[in-house]
Write an enzyme that holds these catalytic residues in place. Structure first.
Site, mmCIF file in Angstrom:
data_model
loop_
_atom_site.group_PDB
_atom_site.id
_atom_site.type_symbol
_atom_site.label_atom_id
_atom_site.label_comp_id
_atom_site.label_asym_id
_atom_site.label_seq_id
_atom_site.Cartn_x
_atom_site.Cartn_y
_atom_site.Cartn_z
ATOM 1 N N SER A 114 0.827 -1.210 0.000
ATOM 2 C CA SER A 114 0.000 0.000 0.000
ATOM 3 C C SER A 114 0.861 1.259 0.000
ATOM 4 C CB SER A 114 -0.880 0.040 1.253
ATOM 5 O OG SER A 114 -1.684 -1.101 1.323
HETATM 6 N N1 SAH Z 1 1.226 -5.837 4.120
HETATM 7 C C1 SAH Z 1 1.901 -6.009 2.850
HETATM 8 C C2 SAH Z 1 1.001 -5.746 1.671
HETATM 9 C C3 SAH Z 1 0.230 -6.902 1.389
HETATM 10 S S1 SAH Z 1 -0.693 -6.997 -0.094
HETATM 11 C C4 SAH Z 1 3.149 -5.194 2.753
HETATM 12 O O1 SAH Z 1 3.462 -4.452 3.676
HETATM 13 O O2 SAH Z 1 3.824 -5.324 1.740
HETATM 14 C C5 SAH Z 1 -1.799 -8.235 0.452
HETATM 15 C C6 SAH Z 1 -1.169 -9.569 0.726
HETATM 16 O O3 SAH Z 1 -2.184 -10.396 1.270
HETATM 17 C C7 SAH Z 1 -0.662 -10.277 -0.509
HETATM 18 O O4 SAH Z 1 0.674 -10.620 -0.335
HETATM 19 C C8 SAH Z 1 -1.560 -11.513 -0.611
HETATM 20 O O5 SAH Z 1 -0.897 -12.626 -1.136
HETATM 21 C C9 SAH Z 1 -1.947 -11.708 0.825
HETATM 22 N N2 SAH Z 1 -3.161 -12.493 1.078
HETATM 23 C C10 SAH Z 1 -4.345 -12.480 0.438
HETATM 24 N N3 SAH Z 1 -5.213 -13.328 1.007
HETATM 25 C C11 SAH Z 1 -4.555 -13.903 2.052
HETATM 26 C C12 SAH Z 1 -4.898 -14.877 3.043
HETATM 27 N N4 SAH Z 1 -6.106 -15.438 3.100
HETATM 28 N N5 SAH Z 1 -3.975 -15.219 3.954
HETATM 29 C C13 SAH Z 1 -2.735 -14.673 3.923
HETATM 30 N N6 SAH Z 1 -2.349 -13.760 3.022
HETATM 31 C C14 SAH Z 1 -3.242 -13.381 2.094
#
Ligand code: SAH
Length: 216
Positions: A64
């Site tokens: 983000s």
């Molecule tokens: N917090 C992260 C941004 C994450 S983007 C940062 O600082 O970079 C959202 C992430 O959620 C992605 O990597 C995606 O693979 C993960 N995601 C989506 N659904 C998920 C689930 N059910 N359990 C774990 N991770 C998940």
């Protein structure tokens, strides 16, 4: 570019993107001044890392924009001794920010490659209070529950029940809830066993895919 340039870029990010939009928690601002965001993005580009926009981190996922990371973090209201759960490790950047502000961070990621890369970056930076697991974060991480704070960094169709259950008394859960293309950032609080829900603002996140999220 030297380390000094990165520090200057971070200070500018804080002064131009975070403070004017209402990020006031000094501990949060300090964490953003400290954590080297560029080391978490695939091309390590200083130019992109401190800009006012989200960035790709691989596997079609995004980190983000700094302001959204800061806003969600500020709503957790961390003081230093908390146990925090993050759902969606992605690049590991948010986990590092949380590790600066809380005692222990547990983060769940569904993609093995992202979890492994984050682990490596966080280890290189010297973080010892972050544990990452590959799995479905919509089920939380029962082994270390309850959590004083839970942050979900992917958009959910509704608040996953296991996360509410794993929230400690007095705890806070920040989560984008809504459709596949846009959501409402939502704060869920547990007080005397009761759940209170508050809408914060509109937001756009990649989908939360899992048993209590979107079904692929
Ligand atoms: N917090 C992260 C941004 C994450 S983007 C940062 O600082 O970079 C959202 C992430 O959620 C992605 O990597 C995606 O693979 C993960 N995601 C989506 N659904 C998920 C689930 N059910 N359990 C774990 N991770 C998940």
């Amino acid at each position: 570019m030297s380390r000094f340039d990165a520090t200057a870029l971070r200070n500018r990010m804080v002064e131009e993107q975070l403070v004017p939009r209402g990020i006031f928690d000094e501990r949060v601002l300090d964490a953003f001044r400290k954590v080297p965001r560029h080391t978490f993005i695939p091309d390590k580009s200083l130019e992109n890392a401190y800009g006012d926009f989200p960035l790709p981190v691989g596997e079609g996922q995004t980190i983000s924009q700094p302001y959204m990371v800061a806003l969600m973090t500020q709503y957790l209201d961390l003081k230093a001794d908390e146990k925090v759960l993050e759902v969606g490790t992605g690049s590991g950047y948010q986990a590092a920010i949380l590790a600066e502000l809380a005692k222990e961070v547990y983060s769940v990621e569904r993609f093995t490659v992202l979890a492994e890369r984050s682990r490596a970056v966080l280890k290189d930076l010297g973080y010892t209070n972050i544990k990452i697991r590959v799995g479905d974060g919509t089920e939380g991480w029962q082994g270390f529950a309850p959590y004083d704070g839970i942050i979900v960094t992917a958009g959910a169709p509704s608040v996953p029940e296991p996360l509410v259950e794993q929230l400690a008394e007095g705890g806070r859960l920040v989560i984008p809830v809504g459709g596949g293309f846009s959501q409402t950032l939502t704060l869920v609080r547990k007080k005397e066993g009761k759940i209170a829900q508050e809408e914060i603002c509109g937001c756009v996140f990649v989908p939360l895919v899992g048993r209590y999220g979107w079904k692929k």
